[in-house]
Design an enzyme around this catalytic site. Structure first.
Site, PDB file in Angstrom:
ATOM      1  CB  VAL A 148      -0.924   0.018   1.241  1.00 28.59           C
ATOM      2  CG1 VAL A 148      -1.879   1.191   1.168  1.00 28.59           C
ATOM      3  CG2 VAL A 148      -1.671  -1.292   1.368  1.00 28.59           C
ATOM      4  CB  CYS A 149       1.020   4.162  -2.252  1.00 28.15           C
ATOM      5  SG  CYS A 149       1.974   5.685  -2.453  1.00 28.15           S
ATOM      6  CG  PHE A 150      -0.604   7.713   0.582  1.00 26.45           C
ATOM      7  CD1 PHE A 150      -0.474   9.057   0.867  1.00 26.45           C
ATOM      8  CD2 PHE A 150      -0.994   7.351  -0.691  1.00 26.45           C
ATOM      9  CE1 PHE A 150      -0.723  10.018  -0.087  1.00 26.45           C
ATOM     10  CE2 PHE A 150      -1.249   8.299  -1.657  1.00 26.45           C
ATOM     11  CZ  PHE A 150      -1.113   9.636  -1.356  1.00 26.45           C
TER      12      PHE A 150
END
Length: 276
Positions: A148-150
């Site tokens: 997952v990005c962020f």
């Protein structure tokens, strides 16, 4: 003297068009057909995009993505999964040879992200650049714990109150830099994490808890609701100031629009989606 760049806001489009337009603009800049360009866009339907190198079937619960009605597309840039829903997406396309563009990816991130920094200032947020200082922090970026990005800021990404508020990815092809990224208006963390595969529920819960501590959307920290239109105005002015440029509207030719359509077929194809 202020340099004049192109600006185009393509509005709300399907995921295949969005990725095709970014690649087409890169091609047009590479061939010298257009000057550097900044593009704004949104997504319809809301879409999970995955990085160029991500393993789709191993990392993503494809059935869950379909069940929730989200689109799914593979980007031409690296990085991890991003849920594009309530956000403003931007792209910057500029020749590598541009005198203001450093040769290294991280330093180019810093230059381009000045536009984001100024945009957040226009909305009343004091953001700053993330700079992983310790060896441990740098090692974490090389081996991310989740798909997952962020969940962690990279070099020179924007952070407010210690949490990442904008995520970007960059590629260099055909002598051109393409950087695009998400500026979060709001985020549905439960939906985001439901679309990724985890070894067990305990790990998923731990990753989700970590994400909440590391990422934030504009309306999570704003005293008043900020609209998409307000974001567009703030970041358009931000890029002008941050990059010391002005804009002229970009209008594509029929031939250029045909190229976008051809590339849209590429991003829609299973050969591209399931390439890894």
């Amino acid at each position: 003297m202020t340099e004049i760049w192109n600006f185009i806001n393509t509005g709300s489009k399907n995921p295949y068009y969005n990725m095709a337009m970014d690649e087409a603009l890169l091609n047009f800049v590479s061939r010298g057909e257009i000057d550097p360009v900044i593009r704004f866009y949104t997504w319809n339907p809301a879409t999970l995009s995955i990085g160029y190198f991500q393993r789709l079937q191993k990392e993503i619960d494809i059935d869950k993505v379909k069940e929730k009605g989200y689109g799914l597309v593979r980007r031409q840039t690296g990085g991890r999964g991003v849920l594009h829903d309530k956000e403003l997406t931007y792209s910057v396309i500029v020749p590598e040879s541009h005198p203001n563009m450093p040769s290294t990816v991280t330093e180019a991130y810093k230059i381009i992200s000045q536009g984001l920094l100024e945009g957040f200032k226009n909305l009343g947020f004091e953001t700053y650049f993330a700079i992983p200082r310790s060896k441990e922090e740098r090692d974490k970026l090389k081996q991310p714990r989740s798909s997952v990005c962020f969940d962690a800021p990279s070099w020179y990404e924007l952070v407010v109150e210690g949490r990442k508020i904008a995520g970007s990815a960059q590629t260099r092809q055909k002598g051109v830099i393409l950087q695009h990224g998400s500026i979060l208006q709001d985020i549905d963390i439960d939906d985001l994490f439901d679309m990724f595969k985890f070894k067990n529920e305990r790990l998923k819960a731990k990753m989700k808890e970590n994400f909440v501590q590391k990422a934030v959307a504009i309306n999570d920290i704003s005293n008043q609701h900020i609209t998409l239109n307000e974001m567009e105005n703030a970041f358009e002015a931000g890029f002008k100031k941050g990059l010391n440029i002005d804009f002229k509207p970009l209008e594509l030719t029929e031939k250029q629009l045909e190229e976008v359509q051809e590339l849209e077929d590429k991003y829609r194809s299973e050969a591209w989606m399931y390439r890894k």
